[in-house]
Design a protein around this motif. Structure first.
Motif, PDB file in Angstrom:
ATOM      1  N   GLY A  56      35.820  22.065  49.827  1.00  0.00           N
ATOM      2  CA  GLY A  56      34.969  22.465  48.782  1.00  0.00           C
ATOM      3  C   GLY A  56      35.344  23.319  47.957  1.00  0.00           C
ATOM      4  N   THR A  57      36.768  23.479  47.706  1.00  0.00           N
ATOM      5  CA  THR A  57      37.384  24.327  46.631  1.00  0.00           C
ATOM      6  C   THR A  57      37.118  23.908  45.001  1.00  0.00           C
ATOM      7  N   ALA A  58      37.047  22.584  44.818  1.00  0.00           N
ATOM      8  CA  ALA A  58      36.562  22.212  43.393  1.00  0.00           C
ATOM      9  C   ALA A  58      35.135  22.650  43.193  1.00  0.00           C
ATOM     10  N   GLU A  59      34.383  22.409  44.212  1.00  0.00           N
ATOM     11  CA  GLU A  59      33.011  22.615  43.943  1.00  0.00           C
ATOM     12  C   GLU A  59      32.821  24.103  43.717  1.00  0.00           C
ATOM     13  N   VAL A  60      33.394  24.955  44.465  1.00  0.00           N
ATOM     14  CA  VAL A  60      33.177  26.410  44.351  1.00  0.00           C
ATOM     15  C   VAL A  60      33.752  26.838  42.845  1.00  0.00           C
ATOM     16  N   ALA A  61      34.952  26.174  42.647  1.00  0.00           N
ATOM     17  CA  ALA A  61      35.303  26.660  41.179  1.00  0.00           C
ATOM     18  C   ALA A  61      34.581  26.310  39.989  1.00  0.00           C
ATOM     19  N   GLU A  62      33.914  25.180  40.336  1.00  0.00           N
ATOM     20  CA  GLU A  62      33.063  24.392  39.281  1.00  0.00           C
ATOM     21  C   GLU A  62      31.746  25.345  39.126  1.00  0.00           C
ATOM     22  N   SER A  63      31.334  25.883  40.380  1.00  0.00           N
ATOM     23  CA  SER A  63      30.118  26.915  40.315  1.00  0.00           C
ATOM     24  C   SER A  63      30.257  28.143  39.623  1.00  0.00           C
ATOM     25  N   MET A  64      31.640  28.506  39.367  1.00  0.00           N
ATOM     26  CA  MET A  64      31.853  29.652  38.572  1.00  0.00           C
ATOM     27  C   MET A  64      31.610  29.725  37.145  1.00  0.00           C
ATOM     28  N   ARG A  65      31.768  28.433  36.627  1.00  0.00           N
ATOM     29  CA  ARG A  65      31.534  28.056  35.308  1.00  0.00           C
ATOM     30  C   ARG A  65      30.619  29.088  34.227  1.00  0.00           C
ATOM     31  N   LYS A  66      29.420  29.523  35.166  1.00  0.00           N
ATOM     32  CA  LYS A  66      28.427  30.298  34.394  1.00  0.00           C
ATOM     33  C   LYS A  66      28.670  31.659  34.345  1.00  0.00           C
ATOM     34  N   HIS A  67      29.939  32.192  35.137  1.00  0.00           N
ATOM     35  CA  HIS A  67      30.338  33.674  35.134  1.00  0.00           C
ATOM     36  C   HIS A  67      31.677  33.608  34.126  1.00  0.00           C
ATOM     37  N   LEU A  68      32.059  32.466  33.703  1.00  0.00           N
ATOM     38  CA  LEU A  68      33.036  32.665  32.778  1.00  0.00           C
ATOM     39  C   LEU A  68      32.512  32.421  31.178  1.00  0.00           C
ATOM     40  N   GLU A  69      31.752  33.368  30.837  1.00  0.00           N
ATOM     41  CA  GLU A  69      31.316  33.419  29.358  1.00  0.00           C
ATOM     42  C   GLU A  69      32.315  33.246  28.276  1.00  0.00           C
ATOM     43  N   GLY A  70      32.260  32.117  27.447  1.00  0.00           N
ATOM     44  CA  GLY A  70      33.310  32.133  26.404  1.00  0.00           C
ATOM     45  C   GLY A  70      34.480  31.584  26.955  1.00  0.00           C
ATOM     46  N   ILE A  71      34.891  31.499  28.207  1.00  0.00           N
ATOM     47  CA  ILE A  71      36.292  31.093  28.679  1.00  0.00           C
ATOM     48  C   ILE A  71      36.005  29.547  29.129  1.00  0.00           C
ATOM     49  N   ASN A  72      36.699  28.524  28.579  1.00  0.00           N
ATOM     50  CA  ASN A  72      36.479  27.231  29.248  1.00  0.00           C
ATOM     51  C   ASN A  72      37.076  27.012  30.316  1.00  0.00           C
ATOM     52  N   LEU A  73      36.355  26.596  31.408  1.00  0.00           N
ATOM     53  CA  LEU A  73      36.937  25.986  32.601  1.00  0.00           C
ATOM     54  C   LEU A  73      37.108  24.655  32.803  1.00  0.00           C
ATOM     55  N   THR A  74      38.110  24.197  33.333  1.00  0.00           N
ATOM     56  CA  THR A  74      38.525  22.817  33.714  1.00  0.00           C
ATOM     57  C   THR A  74      38.925  22.665  35.046  1.00  0.00           C
ATOM     58  N   VAL A  75      38.563  21.914  35.892  1.00  0.00           N
ATOM     59  CA  VAL A  75      38.870  21.706  37.167  1.00  0.00           C
ATOM     60  C   VAL A  75      39.389  20.227  37.279  1.00  0.00           C
ATOM     61  N   PHE A  76      40.582  20.069  37.749  1.00  0.00           N
ATOM     62  CA  PHE A  76      41.325  19.020  38.292  1.00  0.00           C
ATOM     63  C   PHE A  76      41.281  18.758  39.673  1.00  0.00           C
ATOM     64  N   ARG A  77      41.246  17.532  40.095  1.00  0.00           N
ATOM     65  CA  ARG A  77      41.612  17.439  41.538  1.00  0.00           C
ATOM     66  C   ARG A  77      42.733  16.487  41.738  1.00  0.00           C
ATOM     67  N   GLN A  78      43.585  16.808  42.513  1.00  0.00           N
ATOM     68  CA  GLN A  78      44.677  15.690  42.878  1.00  0.00           C
ATOM     69  C   GLN A  78      45.152  15.565  44.275  1.00  0.00           C
TER      70      GLN A  78
END
Length: 192
Positions: A56-78
């Motif tokens: 669930g690493t990618a899902e946890v990373a995505e859930s942090m989007r709201k905490h990164l105010e003004g910082i663009n978050l991109t999550v890739f899976r490979q």
């Protein structure tokens, strides 16, 4: 102080991309991303590459989007290709002029980026890095990379024993990382 104002202007004009490889990091990636959100000099983006995790690493990373105010978050899976390949994927996708490397199980002190960028501009260096702390519960161990650099003898032999540079301390010019071909994806560890 005029120098401080001018130094601050140099720091403010920089565009930083945070490069974060992640593997089986569901328990730590949130803490790492929170340390990015607390920076006194904000990056423009964080690129997380989940390297084949099944926790669930990618899902946890995505859930942090709201905490990164003004910082663009991109999550890739490979699929699992290793940390070197994950870093290279993030580097290719990045848009900043500087790259700051942070593994998903590490974290930065709040002024890390601001201080690193100030040092980078002070000497017009290609990259900056510094010592780090290894913290395990209440135990703290200084990872004194600078001391290893000063050890007499063959630098390659010293590097082989233990690298000089802790990846999570590095801020480097993006164009120069491209010029050297990024990270060696054939190495299972020590790609940096």
């Amino acid at each position: 102080n005029l120098f401080q104002v001018c130094q601050r202007c140099l720091v403010c004009e920089v565009r930083i991309s945070v490069i974060m490889p992640a593997y089986q990091a569901a328990e730590t990636v949130g803490r790492a991303l929170r340390s990015v959100s607390c920076q006194t000099l904000s990056p423009i983006e964080v690129i997380v590459v989940d390297d084949g995790s099944d926790d669930g690493t990618a899902e946890v990373a995505e859930s942090m989007r709201k905490h990164l105010e003004g910082i663009n978050l991109t999550v890739f899976r490979q699929k699992n290709l290793g940390a070197g390949a994950a870093r290279n994927k993030a580097i290719i996708e990045s848009s900043g002029s500087l790259l700051a490397f942070l593994d998903a199980d590490d974290e930065w002190m709040p002024a890390k980026l601001e201080r690193s960028v100030a040092e980078l501009h002070r000497g017009d260096f290609s990259l900056v890095a510094h010592n780090s702390w290894i913290v395990n519960g209440r135990e703290q161990l200084l990872n004194d990379c600078a001391a290893r650099f000063k050890i007499p003898g063959d630098p390659y032999r010293n590097l082989y024993k233990r690298g000089y540079i802790d990846t999570c301390t590095v801020v480097a010019k993006r164009d120069l990382v491209f010029a050297v071909g990024g990270f060696d994806e054939t190495l299972p560890s020590a790609q940096d």
